[in-house]
Design a protein around this motif. Structure first.
Motif, PDB file in Angstrom:
ATOM      1  N   VAL A  78       0.820  -1.221   0.000  1.00  0.00           N
ATOM      2  CA  VAL A  78       0.000   0.000   0.000  1.00  0.00           C
ATOM      3  C   VAL A  78       0.854   1.271   0.000  1.00  0.00           C
ATOM      4  CG1 VAL A  78      -1.919   1.185   1.128  1.00  0.00           C
ATOM      5  CG2 VAL A  78      -1.570  -1.242   1.518  1.00  0.00           C
ATOM      6  N   GLY A  79       1.682   1.408   1.061  1.00  0.00           N
ATOM      7  CA  GLY A  79       2.389   2.676   1.275  1.00  0.00           C
ATOM      8  C   GLY A  79       3.321   2.988   0.115  1.00  0.00           C
ATOM      9  N   ILE A  80       3.212   4.201  -0.423  1.00  0.00           N
ATOM     10  CA  ILE A  80       4.072   4.572  -1.555  1.00  0.00           C
ATOM     11  C   ILE A  80       5.044   5.679  -1.141  1.00  0.00           C
ATOM     12  CG2 ILE A  80       3.018   3.785  -3.721  1.00  0.00           C
ATOM     13  CD1 ILE A  80       1.881   6.997  -2.425  1.00  0.00           C
ATOM     14  N   ASP A  81       5.289   5.773   0.194  1.00  0.00           N
ATOM     15  CA  ASP A  81       6.199   6.812   0.680  1.00  0.00           C
ATOM     16  C   ASP A  81       7.649   6.548   0.287  1.00  0.00           C
ATOM     17  OD1 ASP A  81       4.991   4.934   2.814  1.00  0.00           O
ATOM     18  OD2 ASP A  81       7.061   5.210   3.482  1.00  0.00           O
ATOM     19  N   ASN A  82       7.969   5.344  -0.184  1.00  0.00           N
ATOM     20  CA  ASN A  82       9.343   5.054  -0.636  1.00  0.00           C
ATOM     21  C   ASN A  82       9.536   5.324  -2.129  1.00  0.00           C
ATOM     22  OD1 ASN A  82       7.552   2.818  -0.857  1.00  0.00           O
ATOM     23  ND2 ASN A  82       9.227   1.456  -1.322  1.00  0.00           N
ATOM     24  N   GLY A 167      -6.546   7.393  11.191  1.00  0.00           N
ATOM     25  CA  GLY A 167      -6.386   6.986   9.808  1.00  0.00           C
ATOM     26  C   GLY A 167      -7.445   5.924   9.576  1.00  0.00           C
ATOM     27  N   PHE A 168      -8.677   6.382   9.269  1.00  0.00           N
ATOM     28  CA  PHE A 168      -9.791   5.438   9.197  1.00  0.00           C
ATOM     29  C   PHE A 168     -10.036   5.009   7.753  1.00  0.00           C
ATOM     30  CE2 PHE A 168     -14.248   4.112  10.225  1.00  0.00           C
ATOM     31  CZ  PHE A 168     -13.879   3.185  11.182  1.00  0.00           C
ATOM     32  N   GLY A 169      -9.013   4.384   7.171  1.00  0.00           N
ATOM     33  CA  GLY A 169      -9.137   3.871   5.802  1.00  0.00           C
ATOM     34  C   GLY A 169      -9.367   2.378   5.847  1.00  0.00           C
ATOM     35  N   VAL A 171      -7.252  -0.313   6.443  1.00  0.00           N
ATOM     36  CA  VAL A 171      -6.723  -1.038   7.600  1.00  0.00           C
ATOM     37  C   VAL A 171      -7.414  -0.554   8.876  1.00  0.00           C
ATOM     38  CG1 VAL A 171      -4.675  -1.602   8.952  1.00  0.00           C
ATOM     39  CG2 VAL A 171      -4.486  -1.374   6.466  1.00  0.00           C
ATOM     40  N   GLY A 172      -7.535   0.761   9.035  1.00  0.00           N
ATOM     41  CA  GLY A 172      -8.154   1.322  10.233  1.00  0.00           C
ATOM     42  C   GLY A 172      -9.557   0.767  10.464  1.00  0.00           C
ATOM     43  N   THR A 173     -10.330   0.654   9.369  1.00  0.00           N
ATOM     44  CA  THR A 173     -11.698   0.132   9.486  1.00  0.00           C
ATOM     45  C   THR A 173     -11.686  -1.314   9.971  1.00  0.00           C
ATOM     46  OG1 THR A 173     -12.279   1.521   7.617  1.00  0.00           O
ATOM     47  CG2 THR A 173     -13.868  -0.171   8.207  1.00  0.00           C
ATOM     48  N   LEU A 208      -2.430   3.517  14.979  1.00  0.00           N
ATOM     49  CA  LEU A 208      -2.141   4.435  13.869  1.00  0.00           C
ATOM     50  C   LEU A 208      -2.243   3.734  12.517  1.00  0.00           C
ATOM     51  CD1 LEU A 208       0.973   6.225  15.416  1.00  0.00           C
ATOM     52  CD2 LEU A 208      -1.445   6.798  15.650  1.00  0.00           C
ATOM     53  N   HIS A 209      -2.987   4.340  11.593  1.00  0.00           N
ATOM     54  CA  HIS A 209      -3.198   3.720  10.274  1.00  0.00           C
ATOM     55  C   HIS A 209      -3.252   4.746   9.150  1.00  0.00           C
ATOM     56  CE1 HIS A 209      -3.726  -0.019  12.309  1.00  0.00           C
ATOM     57  NE2 HIS A 209      -4.559   0.591  13.138  1.00  0.00           N
ATOM     58  N   MET A 210      -2.573   5.864   9.336  1.00  0.00           N
ATOM     59  CA  MET A 210      -2.564   6.839   8.244  1.00  0.00           C
ATOM     60  C   MET A 210      -1.306   6.669   7.403  1.00  0.00           C
ATOM     61  SD  MET A 210      -1.756   8.146  11.351  1.00  0.00           S
ATOM     62  CE  MET A 210      -2.395   9.602  12.107  1.00  0.00           C
ATOM     63  N   ALA A 215       1.881  15.814   5.811  1.00  0.00           N
ATOM     64  CA  ALA A 215       0.928  16.200   6.868  1.00  0.00           C
ATOM     65  C   ALA A 215       0.977  15.266   8.066  1.00  0.00           C
ATOM     66  CB  ALA A 215      -0.489  16.225   6.299  1.00  0.00           C
ATOM     67  N   THR A 216       1.357  14.012   7.859  1.00  0.00           N
ATOM     68  CA  THR A 216       1.333  13.072   8.991  1.00  0.00           C
ATOM     69  C   THR A 216       2.732  12.826   9.570  1.00  0.00           C
ATOM     70  OG1 THR A 216       1.571  11.151   7.533  1.00  0.00           O
ATOM     71  CG2 THR A 216      -0.672  11.819   8.070  1.00  0.00           C
ATOM     72  N   SER A 217       3.754  13.376   8.936  1.00  0.00           N
ATOM     73  CA  SER A 217       5.118  13.156   9.425  1.00  0.00           C
ATOM     74  C   SER A 217       5.243  13.691  10.863  1.00  0.00           C
ATOM     75  CB  SER A 217       6.090  13.888   8.478  1.00  0.00           C
ATOM     76  OG  SER A 217       7.385  13.794   8.998  1.00  0.00           O
ATOM     77  N   LYS A 218       5.697  12.837  11.775  1.00  0.00           N
ATOM     78  CA  LYS A 218       5.878  13.180  13.197  1.00  0.00           C
ATOM     79  C   LYS A 218       4.617  13.802  13.801  1.00  0.00           C
ATOM     80  CE  LYS A 218      10.852  13.533  13.048  1.00  0.00           C
ATOM     81  NZ  LYS A 218      12.073  14.221  13.277  1.00  0.00           N
ATOM     82  N   ILE A 219       3.468  13.274  13.397  1.00  0.00           N
ATOM     83  CA  ILE A 219       2.199  13.835  13.904  1.00  0.00           C
ATOM     84  C   ILE A 219       2.079  13.561  15.411  1.00  0.00           C
ATOM     85  CG2 ILE A 219       0.706  11.855  13.334  1.00  0.00           C
ATOM     86  CD1 ILE A 219      -1.327  13.942  12.274  1.00  0.00           C
ATOM     87  N   LEU A 220       2.678  12.474  15.877  1.00  0.00           N
ATOM     88  CA  LEU A 220       2.767  12.261  17.325  1.00  0.00           C
ATOM     89  C   LEU A 220       4.134  12.790  17.767  1.00  0.00           C
ATOM     90  CD1 LEU A 220       1.064   8.844  18.137  1.00  0.00           C
ATOM     91  CD2 LEU A 220       0.059  11.094  17.738  1.00  0.00           C
ATOM     92  N   ALA A 238       1.548   1.600  10.893  1.00  0.00           N
ATOM     93  CA  ALA A 238       1.453   2.446   9.691  1.00  0.00           C
ATOM     94  C   ALA A 238       2.845   2.686   9.116  1.00  0.00           C
ATOM     95  CB  ALA A 238       0.750   3.752  10.039  1.00  0.00           C
ATOM     96  N   ARG A 239       3.504   3.745   9.545  1.00  0.00           N
ATOM     97  CA  ARG A 239       4.878   4.026   9.159  1.00  0.00           C
ATOM     98  C   ARG A 239       5.582   4.660  10.353  1.00  0.00           C
ATOM     99  NH1 ARG A 239       4.330   1.017   5.805  1.00  0.00           N
ATOM    100  NH2 ARG A 239       4.616   1.179   3.544  1.00  0.00           N
ATOM    101  N   GLY A 240       6.859   4.298  10.552  1.00  0.00           N
ATOM    102  CA  GLY A 240       7.618   4.820  11.682  1.00  0.00           C
ATOM    103  C   GLY A 240       7.618   6.340  11.720  1.00  0.00           C
TER     104      GLY A 240
END
Ligand SMILES: NC(=O)c1ccc[n+]([C@@H]2O[C@H](COP(=O)([O-])OP(=O)(O)OC[C@H]3O[C@@H](n4cnc5c(N)ncnc54)[C@H](O)[C@@H]3O)[C@@H](O)[C@H]2O)c1
Ligand SMILES: O=C(O)[C@H](O)COP(=O)(O)O
Length: 551
Positions: A78-82, A167-169, A171-173, A208-210, A215-220, A238-240
């Protein structure tokens, strides 16, 4: 492409066998794992497609090194951040992912971490094993009761607690659905849509599932940890990068966060001395969310089908950097797509010099409601037609808007809604270029723009208007446009000059303002006439101007 004309697909991370089999039916498959960034850049110039999971960074350098050969990147997950999506788009490379096949696996892993964390399963297991290990080493009594720590590993119950699913997509659902069974409380299923601040300040557990995005980088982070309930427990599959890991260590040490269960890290694998990995209140797994037998077979098939489809020129339904056009819409729009591209090619060739094109308007007439006609594909193909004849850039659906913007070409669209049956998606497409001079003055419409218009007739694109002149010529082969004084014998004269040089005329059409005044003759030709033939046409006394257009 290789000599046997099969495309080459580089599979850079382990992929399920079913996906590999699918790929091998269609392409040469090179499975090369653990490539360094330099090795990947070297190999990529020989590949038409690349398949990766989350460990391979598909950077700008990869696209630059491909020399334009790389047509599709398949992310088997899923994740395309790479993947550098901006660079992919600029290079006209489609990126597809496998968005559905690992959803359940990731959700199950989230639940596994949630329950294991709440009951200290991993820590207790490690403690007992460490105890038994020392027994064997020391040859002392049968059990080391020091590691049988029943009081130390008292957990917390999930019943009656609030779980915030962030992140209610997909996986979150699925996590919420499963957590409902565990917690059995309405507001624990995440269906109360609350603000971010409310979620983090009221939850006993956070899952966490976003996606990882700017926008979500280091959100916590420190600020948000300070708003949490003391003793909150956090699960991250989700992602580290969505957690500021240093801030999490501080929050754990301060007791704000009681425990964390992490499947993902900012750097993977995390360094040996990573404080989170070493922390006694943290449970870790090595990015296992998608790693079930079932999910990996599913993902492999999903990505192989998407990559093969993309290499065949089909539009993938899981494209992440191109407009999505459902297959049935694509079939219906196909002849209009060809029409749009050919009108773009014609219009730009009518501009003197070509390069001054900055302002283009595309007008669609249709009986369909605006939301029932997706014009992104049409606009992209008009753009392709406009840009390719005046540059060496390869334009496709992926990079059309980017390329137009980069060249300072502004493309606006207008829809004219017609009465009548919405059976056909479109009646006509008109392409107008403003603020330019034309090589063929008659192509300038009353509004002062170079203007061409076309329709689809019997499934084929036709040119139906040039400037103010109505014509009707099928857009196949090439076209000669002549403006002449309307008089008998013109068709025969031009036809015989072309015939003498064996240039086959496929179509001829004459449009005129009024009898015996000016007329435009549009001649479709299969071959490109020589310069001398074109010169002879230009020398016919009644011919006032003419232009040869390459389609
Ligand atoms: N650990 C693993 O192996 C594993 C497996 C699958 C997915 N993942 C990760 O999980 C992520 C989610 O996967 P999915 O299939 O559910 O994707 P998805 O696109 O279905 O869901 C993501 C959800 O996050 C929401 N979102 C985006 N930005 C947000 C923000 N700033 N705040 C709150 N919500 C936000 C979106 O609206 C969407 O509903 C993936 O991007 C991937 O990084 C990890
Ligand atoms: O985004 C995903 O799909 C998951 O993180 C899975 O990543 P993986 O393919 O590297 O297991």
């Amino acid at each position: 492409m290789s000599m046997d004309a099969k495309p080459t697909v580089l599979v850079a991370e382990k992929l399920g066998q079913a996906g590999l089999d699918l790929l091998k039916d269609f392409a040469n498959v090179d499975c090369s794992y653990n490539l360094s960034p330099e090795e990947l850049c070297t190999k990529i110039s020989l590949c038409d497609a690349l398949i990766v999971r989350s460990a391979t960074k598909v950077s700008r350098e990869v696209f630059e090194s491909s020399g334009g050969r790389l047509k599709v990147v398949g992310r088997a997950g899923v994740g395309i951040d790479n993947v550098d999506l901006g660079a992919a788009t600029e290079h006209g490379c489609l990126v597809v992912n496998a968005p559905t096949a690992n959803t359940v696996a990731a959700a199950e892993h989230g639940i596994a971490l949630l329950t294991a964390m709440a009951r200290n399963v991993a820590q207790a297991d490690a403690s007992i094993k460490a105890g038994l290990y020392s027994v064997q080493l020391l040859y002392v009594c049968r059990l080391n009761f020091g590691k049988w720590l029943r009081n130390k590993y008292v957990g917390v119950s999930l019943v009656g607690k609030t779980l915030a699913v962030m992140g209610f997509g997909k996986v979150g659902t699925e996590v919420a659905r499963r957590a409902k069974g565990l917690a059995d409380r309405a507001h624990a299923i995440g269906v109360d849509l609350v603000s971010f601040d409310e979620a983090i300040s009221t939850a006993d557990f956070l899952s966490l599932h976003m996606p990882l995005t700017p926008a979500t980088s280091k959100i916590l982070n420190d600020e948000n940890f300070s708003k949490m309930k003391k003793g909150v427990r956090i699960v991250n599959v989700a992602r580290g990068g969505v957690i500021d890991e240093d801030a999490l260590v501080r929050a754990l040490d301060a007791g704000i966060v009681a425990q964390a269960a992490l499947d993902v890290f900012t750097v993977e694998p995390p360094p040996q001395d990573n404080k989170l990995v070493q922390h006694e209140n943290v449970t870790v797994t090595p990015h296992l969310g998608a790693s079930t037998m079932e999910a990996q077979e599913g993902v492999a098939i999903e990505i192989a089908e998407a990559v093969v489809g993309a290499l065949r020129g089909e539009l993938a339904s899981t494209a992440v950097n191109a407009p999505m056009v459902p297959a049935e819409v694509l079939t219906e729009l196909k002849p209009y797509v060809t029409l749009g591209e050919k009108l773009g090619r014609l219009a730009v060739q009518l501009v003197a010099g070509g390069s001054g094109v900055k302002s283009v308007k595309v007008t669609y007439t249709s009986a369909r409601a605006p939301d029932d006609l997706d014009t992104r594909l049409l606009r992209a193909m008009v753009t392709k037609g406009l840009i390719e004849p005046i540059s060496s850039v390869f334009v496709n659906l992926v990079n059309a808007d980017f390329t137009a913007k980069q060249r300072g070409i502004r493309i606006t669209e207008e829809r004219v809604i017609l009465d009548g049956s919405p059976e056909k998606p479109l009646q006509s497409i008109q392409v107008q270029i403003a603020n330019v001079e034309s090589r063929f003055a008659s192509a300038i419409s009353e509004s002062g723009k170079v203007s061409v218009e076309g329709k689809v007739k019997d499934g084929l694109p036709h040119l139906t208007k040039v400037g103010a002149f109505e014509v009707d010529v099928s857009l196949e082969g090439n076209i000669i446009l002549c403006r002449q004084v309307d008089q008998p014998g013109m068709i025969g004269t031009v036809g015989s000059i072309l015939g003498e040089e064996n240039v086959n005329v496929s179509f001829m059409s004459v449009g005129r303002t009024a009898p015996r005044k000016q007329a435009i003759m549009a001649i479709g030709v299969d071959e490109q006439p020589s310069k001398s033939v074109l010169k002879r046409i230009g020398e016919i006394p009644a011919v006032e101007e003419f232009v040869f257009l390459d389609l």
